[in-house]
Design a protein around this motif. Structure first.
Motif, PDB file in Angstrom:
ATOM      1  N   PRO A 121       0.904  -1.327   0.019  1.00  0.00           N
ATOM      2  CA  PRO A 121      -0.139   0.013  -0.057  1.00  0.00           C
ATOM      3  C   PRO A 121       0.835   1.189   0.117  1.00  0.00           C
ATOM      4  CG  PRO A 121      -0.071  -0.819   2.189  1.00  0.00           C
ATOM      5  CD  PRO A 121       0.659  -1.938   1.291  1.00  0.00           C
ATOM      6  N   ILE A 122       0.216   2.295  -0.676  1.00  0.00           N
ATOM      7  CA  ILE A 122       1.078   3.480  -0.777  1.00  0.00           C
ATOM      8  C   ILE A 122       0.469   4.636  -0.341  1.00  0.00           C
ATOM      9  CG2 ILE A 122       2.196   5.023  -2.739  1.00  0.00           C
ATOM     10  CD1 ILE A 122       3.803   2.723  -1.902  1.00  0.00           C
ATOM     11  N   ALA A 123       0.773   5.576   0.305  1.00  0.00           N
ATOM     12  CA  ALA A 123       0.141   6.836   0.496  1.00  0.00           C
ATOM     13  C   ALA A 123       0.918   7.838  -0.318  1.00  0.00           C
ATOM     14  CB  ALA A 123       0.462   7.334   2.002  1.00  0.00           C
ATOM     15  N   GLN A 124       0.262   8.660  -1.246  1.00  0.00           N
ATOM     16  CA  GLN A 124       0.590   9.914  -2.024  1.00  0.00           C
ATOM     17  C   GLN A 124       0.397  10.845  -0.929  1.00  0.00           C
ATOM     18  OE1 GLN A 124      -1.292   9.654  -5.884  1.00  0.00           O
ATOM     19  NE2 GLN A 124       0.495   8.946  -6.857  1.00  0.00           N
ATOM     20  N   VAL A 125       1.546  11.701  -1.018  1.00  0.00           N
ATOM     21  CA  VAL A 125       1.248  12.989  -0.061  1.00  0.00           C
ATOM     22  C   VAL A 125       1.505  14.353  -0.818  1.00  0.00           C
ATOM     23  CG1 VAL A 125       2.410  11.520   1.593  1.00  0.00           C
ATOM     24  CG2 VAL A 125       3.878  13.094   0.267  1.00  0.00           C
ATOM     25  N   GLN A 126       0.909  15.165  -0.134  1.00  0.00           N
ATOM     26  CA  GLN A 126       0.871  16.486  -0.766  1.00  0.00           C
ATOM     27  C   GLN A 126       1.779  17.309   0.422  1.00  0.00           C
ATOM     28  OE1 GLN A 126      -2.773  18.276  -1.607  1.00  0.00           O
ATOM     29  NE2 GLN A 126      -3.042  18.935   0.512  1.00  0.00           N
ATOM     30  N   PHE A 127       2.720  18.421  -0.260  1.00  0.00           N
ATOM     31  CA  PHE A 127       3.654  18.918   0.743  1.00  0.00           C
ATOM     32  C   PHE A 127       2.923  20.071   1.230  1.00  0.00           C
ATOM     33  CE2 PHE A 127       7.287  16.763  -1.534  1.00  0.00           C
ATOM     34  CZ  PHE A 127       7.642  16.070  -0.220  1.00  0.00           C
ATOM     35  N   ASN A 128       2.973  20.403   2.516  1.00  0.00           N
ATOM     36  CA  ASN A 128       2.476  21.551   3.416  1.00  0.00           C
ATOM     37  C   ASN A 128       3.596  22.538   3.839  1.00  0.00           C
ATOM     38  OD1 ASN A 128       0.621  23.091   4.666  1.00  0.00           O
ATOM     39  ND2 ASN A 128       0.814  21.736   6.618  1.00  0.00           N
ATOM     40  N   ILE A 129       3.975  23.429   3.337  1.00  0.00           N
ATOM     41  CA  ILE A 129       5.399  24.098   3.408  1.00  0.00           C
ATOM     42  C   ILE A 129       4.937  24.925   5.107  1.00  0.00           C
ATOM     43  CG2 ILE A 129       6.671  26.042   3.004  1.00  0.00           C
ATOM     44  CD1 ILE A 129       6.173  25.542   0.050  1.00  0.00           C
ATOM     45  N   VAL A 130       6.093  24.615   5.804  1.00  0.00           N
ATOM     46  CA  VAL A 130       5.971  25.251   7.246  1.00  0.00           C
ATOM     47  C   VAL A 130       7.233  25.840   7.625  1.00  0.00           C
ATOM     48  CG1 VAL A 130       4.234  23.765   8.108  1.00  0.00           C
ATOM     49  CG2 VAL A 130       6.488  23.172   8.389  1.00  0.00           C
ATOM     50  N   ASP A 131       7.225  26.854   8.678  1.00  0.00           N
ATOM     51  CA  ASP A 131       8.720  27.290   9.107  1.00  0.00           C
ATOM     52  C   ASP A 131       9.198  26.328  10.322  1.00  0.00           C
ATOM     53  OD1 ASP A 131       8.758  29.565   7.078  1.00  0.00           O
ATOM     54  OD2 ASP A 131       7.390  30.578   8.499  1.00  0.00           O
ATOM     55  N   GLU A 132       8.321  26.020  11.069  1.00  0.00           N
ATOM     56  CA  GLU A 132       8.682  25.147  12.061  1.00  0.00           C
ATOM     57  C   GLU A 132       7.706  23.939  12.239  1.00  0.00           C
ATOM     58  OE1 GLU A 132      11.190  25.885  14.024  1.00  0.00           O
ATOM     59  OE2 GLU A 132      11.510  27.737  13.382  1.00  0.00           O
ATOM     60  N   PHE A 133       8.342  22.772  12.642  1.00  0.00           N
ATOM     61  CA  PHE A 133       7.414  21.613  12.769  1.00  0.00           C
ATOM     62  C   PHE A 133       6.812  21.552  14.092  1.00  0.00           C
ATOM     63  CE2 PHE A 133      10.637  19.656   9.719  1.00  0.00           C
ATOM     64  CZ  PHE A 133       9.667  19.630   8.617  1.00  0.00           C
TER      65      PHE A 133
END
Ligand SMILES: O=c1ccn([C@H]2C[C@H](O)[C@@H](COP(=O)(O)OP(=O)(O)OP(=O)(O)O)O2)c(=O)[nH]1
Ligand SMILES: [Mg+2]
Length: 149
Positions: A121-133
């Protein structure tokens, strides 16, 4: 079980489609669809047809090609790309890059089981740009940061 479309490109594969060797097997062995034995010299890499094409189709799955442990451990025949990744939209021939990482030539026989296919199984992701995690316990620790013992 999840059905996946397969095309038989080599008629010899018709009566020996990859199947799970035991009820708990994760891998389906792929065969070397060769016309004659192939000597893989030490350090050499050959692209070997499996006689099959698969179309996973569902982007929430992919297939990977992994070495067989016996061939890899005893004879040093592993994969030239280390792991083969089969995208869900790939429809071409399934190929195995066979690398002899040992110091001894290996003779690959026609229809020998060479590598194995695992569907994951695979999860395709989309990047969510942040300055801090959001802070995690591990933070940036890695590469042995938790010690040895
Ligand atoms: O061991 C392998 C690895 C890949 N493939 C096929 C399926 C895969 O979907 C396609 C592309 O593989 P990959 O993305 O790893 O290679 P690339 O070098 O990035 O090629 P491309 O530009 O076509 O994506 O080649 C194989 O048949 N066997
Ligand atoms: Mg690619």
């Amino acid at each position: 079980m999840k059905p996946i479309d397969v095309k038989i490109l080599d008629p010899r594969m018709r009566d020996q489609l990859p199947s799970y060797a035991t009820p708990g097997s994760a891998g389906l062995d792929l065969r070397a669809c060769l016309e004659q034995p192939l000597i893989i010299e030490p350090g050499a890499t050959h692209l070997i047809p499996t006689g099959l094409a698969i179309h996973v189709a569902d982007p929430s799955y992919a297939a990977v090609i992994l070495p067989r442990s016996g061939l890899g451990h005893k004879h040093g025949v592993v994969l030239g790309n280390l792991v083969g990744l089969i995208d869900s939209d790939y429809q071409g021939p399934l190929m195995v890059s066979a690398w002899n990482r040992s110091a001894v030539a290996y003779t690959l026989q026609p229809m020998e089981r060479l590598a194995q296919l695992v569907v994951l199984p695979i999860a395709q992701v989309q990047f969510n740009i942040v300055d801090e995690f959001e802070q995690s316990n591990r933070g940036a620790g890695g590469f042995g940061s938790t010690g040895k013992a």
